[in-house]
Motif scaffolding. Structure first.
Motif, mmCIF file in Angstrom:
data_model
loop_
_atom_site.group_PDB
_atom_site.id
_atom_site.type_symbol
_atom_site.label_atom_id
_atom_site.label_comp_id
_atom_site.label_asym_id
_atom_site.label_seq_id
_atom_site.Cartn_x
_atom_site.Cartn_y
_atom_site.Cartn_z
ATOM 1 N N MET A 1 0.938 -1.207 0.124
ATOM 2 C CA MET A 1 0.034 -0.017 -0.196
ATOM 3 C C MET A 1 0.968 1.088 0.039
ATOM 4 O O MET A 1 1.690 1.374 0.651
ATOM 5 C CB MET A 1 -0.702 0.026 1.338
ATOM 6 C CG MET A 1 -1.859 1.215 1.316
ATOM 7 S SD MET A 1 -3.344 1.176 -0.045
ATOM 8 C CE MET A 1 -3.983 2.188 0.476
ATOM 9 N N LEU A 2 0.704 2.059 -0.943
ATOM 10 C CA LEU A 2 1.589 3.453 -1.264
ATOM 11 C C LEU A 2 1.032 4.368 0.121
ATOM 12 O O LEU A 2 -0.105 4.610 0.100
ATOM 13 C CB LEU A 2 1.280 3.851 -2.361
ATOM 14 C CG LEU A 2 2.004 3.250 -3.680
ATOM 15 C CD1 LEU A 2 1.700 3.913 -5.003
ATOM 16 C CD2 LEU A 2 3.611 3.758 -3.395
ATOM 17 N N PRO A 3 2.085 4.962 0.549
ATOM 18 C CA PRO A 3 1.646 6.359 1.608
ATOM 19 C C PRO A 3 0.881 6.950 0.851
ATOM 20 O O PRO A 3 1.123 7.369 -0.341
ATOM 21 C CB PRO A 3 3.095 6.377 2.256
ATOM 22 C CG PRO A 3 3.978 5.259 1.629
ATOM 23 C CD PRO A 3 3.494 4.738 0.572
ATOM 24 N N GLU A 4 0.194 8.159 1.444
ATOM 25 C CA GLU A 4 -0.494 9.136 0.949
ATOM 26 C C GLU A 4 0.411 10.121 0.792
ATOM 27 O O GLU A 4 0.276 11.077 -0.320
ATOM 28 C CB GLU A 4 -1.716 9.439 1.750
ATOM 29 C CG GLU A 4 -2.520 8.264 1.883
ATOM 30 C CD GLU A 4 -3.946 8.763 2.447
ATOM 31 O OE1 GLU A 4 -4.052 9.884 3.019
ATOM 32 O OE2 GLU A 4 -4.964 7.980 2.784
ATOM 33 N N SER A 5 1.436 10.665 1.586
ATOM 34 C CA SER A 5 2.070 11.796 1.583
ATOM 35 C C SER A 5 3.213 11.656 0.342
ATOM 36 O O SER A 5 3.777 10.594 0.144
ATOM 37 C CB SER A 5 3.062 11.867 2.578
ATOM 38 O OG SER A 5 3.915 11.067 3.318
ATOM 39 N N PHE A 6 3.715 12.824 -0.076
ATOM 40 C CA PHE A 6 4.738 12.597 -0.991
ATOM 41 C C PHE A 6 6.037 12.036 -0.668
ATOM 42 O O PHE A 6 6.767 11.301 -1.203
ATOM 43 C CB PHE A 6 4.935 14.006 -1.542
ATOM 44 C CG PHE A 6 6.045 14.287 -2.536
ATOM 45 C CD1 PHE A 6 5.975 14.074 -3.669
ATOM 46 C CD2 PHE A 6 7.275 14.871 -2.193
ATOM 47 C CE1 PHE A 6 6.839 14.060 -4.718
ATOM 48 C CE2 PHE A 6 8.299 14.995 -3.014
ATOM 49 C CZ PHE A 6 8.007 14.514 -4.406
ATOM 50 N N GLY A 7 6.521 12.532 0.732
ATOM 51 C CA GLY A 7 7.668 12.163 1.310
ATOM 52 C C GLY A 7 7.618 10.642 1.411
ATOM 53 O O GLY A 7 8.766 10.019 1.270
ATOM 54 N N GLY A 8 6.539 10.079 1.915
ATOM 55 C CA GLY A 8 6.279 8.678 2.327
ATOM 56 C C GLY A 8 6.570 7.830 1.083
ATOM 57 O O GLY A 8 6.970 6.733 0.877
ATOM 58 N N ILE A 10 8.210 8.685 -1.707
ATOM 59 C CA ILE A 10 9.497 8.651 -2.135
ATOM 60 C C ILE A 10 10.430 7.816 -1.534
ATOM 61 O O ILE A 10 10.975 6.965 -1.886
ATOM 62 C CB ILE A 10 10.250 9.948 -1.804
ATOM 63 C CG1 ILE A 10 9.614 11.156 -2.698
ATOM 64 C CG2 ILE A 10 11.840 10.210 -1.867
ATOM 65 C CD1 ILE A 10 9.975 11.245 -4.095
ATOM 66 N N ILE A 11 10.178 7.599 0.039
ATOM 67 C CA ILE A 11 10.867 6.650 0.854
ATOM 68 C C ILE A 11 10.395 5.244 0.527
ATOM 69 O O ILE A 11 11.336 4.452 0.414
ATOM 70 C CB ILE A 11 10.541 6.923 2.240
ATOM 71 C CG1 ILE A 11 11.180 8.171 2.848
ATOM 72 C CG2 ILE A 11 10.982 5.879 3.161
ATOM 73 C CD1 ILE A 11 10.802 8.666 4.221
ATOM 74 N N TYR A 12 9.174 5.050 0.144
ATOM 75 C CA TYR A 12 8.541 3.732 -0.134
ATOM 76 C C TYR A 12 9.336 3.202 -1.665
ATOM 77 O O TYR A 12 9.733 2.173 -1.605
ATOM 78 C CB TYR A 12 7.203 3.691 -0.393
ATOM 79 C CG TYR A 12 6.807 2.369 -0.846
ATOM 80 C CD1 TYR A 12 6.278 1.364 0.006
ATOM 81 C CD2 TYR A 12 6.253 2.115 -2.262
ATOM 82 C CE1 TYR A 12 5.839 0.312 -0.590
ATOM 83 C CE2 TYR A 12 5.652 1.070 -2.522
ATOM 84 C CZ TYR A 12 5.515 0.161 -1.799
ATOM 85 O OH TYR A 12 5.164 -1.133 -2.305
ATOM 86 N N LEU A 13 9.529 4.073 -2.598
ATOM 87 C CA LEU A 13 10.108 3.729 -3.669
ATOM 88 C C LEU A 13 11.686 3.432 -3.818
ATOM 89 O O LEU A 13 12.114 2.469 -4.250
ATOM 90 C CB LEU A 13 9.799 4.927 -4.794
ATOM 91 C CG LEU A 13 8.400 5.123 -5.269
ATOM 92 C CD1 LEU A 13 8.369 6.494 -6.161
ATOM 93 C CD2 LEU A 13 7.873 3.988 -6.094
ATOM 94 N N LEU A 14 12.290 4.241 -2.866
ATOM 95 C CA LEU A 14 13.635 3.795 -2.489
ATOM 96 C C LEU A 14 13.911 2.849 -1.747
ATOM 97 O O LEU A 14 14.864 1.879 -2.054
ATOM 98 C CB LEU A 14 14.066 5.123 -1.419
ATOM 99 C CG LEU A 14 14.389 6.473 -2.316
ATOM 100 C CD1 LEU A 14 14.893 7.577 -1.391
ATOM 101 C CD2 LEU A 14 15.367 6.375 -3.410
#
Length: 264
Positions: A1-8, A10-14
Motif C-alpha cells: 500500500m502506497l503512503p499518501e504523503s509525497f515524502g512517504g 519517495i521513501i517507499y520507492l527507495l
C-alpha cells in the motif's frame, strides 16, 4: 500500500526499488564515461587532422588528399552536431540492421552512438584549442627540426589540453544526462528504469523526482572532480626561475605572481 504523503512515497520507492535506481545510475555513468573517453580520442584525431597545414611546396597529390580527408571529416562533424542523438540512435541501431544487415548488440550500439556524437563536438573543441596556441610556438618547433606530429605531441597538444579541459568536463556532464535517449533502443539505464518504476505504480512525479536528484548528484560530483583536475593542471601559483649558472643567484628573483613587497 502506497503512503499518501509525497515524502512517504519517495521513501517507499527507495526502499522497494533503490537497487534498481542505483543499477540504472551505474549504467548511465558507465556509458557516459566510456563514451566520453572514446569521443575524446575521436575528437583529438579529427581535430589534429583538420589542422594539418598545407605547404605550397607540397605535391599536388598530397594537397588533394588532405582536402578530401578534411572535407569528409567536416561532413562527419556537421552531421553529428546538427542532428539529435535520439535520431542518431534510431538511425544507427535500426538502420544498420535494415539497410546493411548489421545486427549490433545493444551495448555496442549505445557506446558507439555516444562516442561518435561526442567525437563530433570534441573535434571542433580540439581544433579551436590547437588554433588558440601562439603560431610562434609551432614555428619555433619546426625551426629546431620537429615534424608536424612531434610538434603536436610535444608542444601544442599539452597546452591545448589544458585549454579544452572545461569543455571535456562539459561533454561528460552532457553525456550523463543524454544517455537517457538510449532507452529508445532498449538500454536499461536510469531513465529506462525510472519509466518502469513509474509505470508499475503510477508514481510518475515521485519516481522522476528521485531520478532528477540522482542525475544532479552524478553531474555535480563529476563537475567538482573535474574542477580539481583543472586546478592540478594549472600548476603552482608561484615558481622560481631555475638556472644552471652557479655564479648567478636567481632563486626567488623571478616569480609568476608579483610580490606584495615589490608592489609597495
Amino acid at each position: 500500500m502506497l503512503p499518501e504523503s509525497f515524502g512517504g512515497r519517495i521513501i517507499y520507492l527507495l526502499q522497494q526499488y533503490g537497487s534498481s535506481f542505483a543499477k540504472g545510475a551505474g549504467v548511465s555513468m558507465w556509458l557516459a564515461l566510456v563514451g566520453t573517453l572514446f569521443g575524446c580520442i575521436i575528437g583529438f584525431l579529427v581535430g589534429i587532422v583538420q589542422t594539418i597545414p598545407v605547404d605550397k611546396n607540397d605535391s599536388t597529390a598530397k594537397k588533394i588528399l588532405i582536402k578530401i580527408v578534411k572535407f569528409i571529416l567536416a561532413c562527419y562533424v556537421e552531421f553529428f552536431r546538427g542532428t539529435p542523438m535520439m535520431a542518431q540512435a534510431m538511425f544507427i541501431y535500426f538502420g544498420s540492421a535494415a539497410v546493411f544487415n548489421i545486427n549490433m548488440s545493444m551495448w555496442f550500439a549505445a557506446i558507439f552512438i555516444v562516442s561518435i556524437n561526442t567525437g563530433a563536438y570534441m573535434a571542433e573543441t580540439v581544433r579551436g584549442g590547437i588554433l588558440s596556441i601562439d603560431p610562434g610556438q609551432t614555428e619555433g618547433a619546426k625551426a629546431i627540426g620537429m615534424t608536424h606530429v612531434q610538434t603536436m605531441i610535444n608542444v601544442i597538444l599539452p597546452q591545448a589540453l589544458r585549454n579544452i579541459m572545461p569543455q571535456i568536463g562539459n561533454n561528460l556532464i552532457i553525456n550523463i544526462k543524454d544517455t537517457c535517449v538510449l532507452s529508445i533502443i532498449g538500454t536499461v539505464e536510469l531513465f529506462y528504469t525510472t519509466k518502469g518504476v513509474a509505470g508499475a505504480l503510477y508514481t510518475y512525479f515521485e519516481s522522476f523526482t528521485i531520478a532528477m536528484i540522482i542525475y544532479f548528484i552524478m553531474t555535480f560530483t563529476c563537475s567538482r572532480i573535474l574542477r580539481v583536475l583543472e586546478h592540478k593542471m594549472d600548476g603552482p601559483d608561484n615558481y622560481d626561475l631555475a638556472t644552471a649558472d652557479t655564479l648567478t643567484h636567481t632563486s626567488g628573483m623571478y616569480s609568476y605572481r608579483e610580490r606584495k613587497d615589490d608592489r609597495e
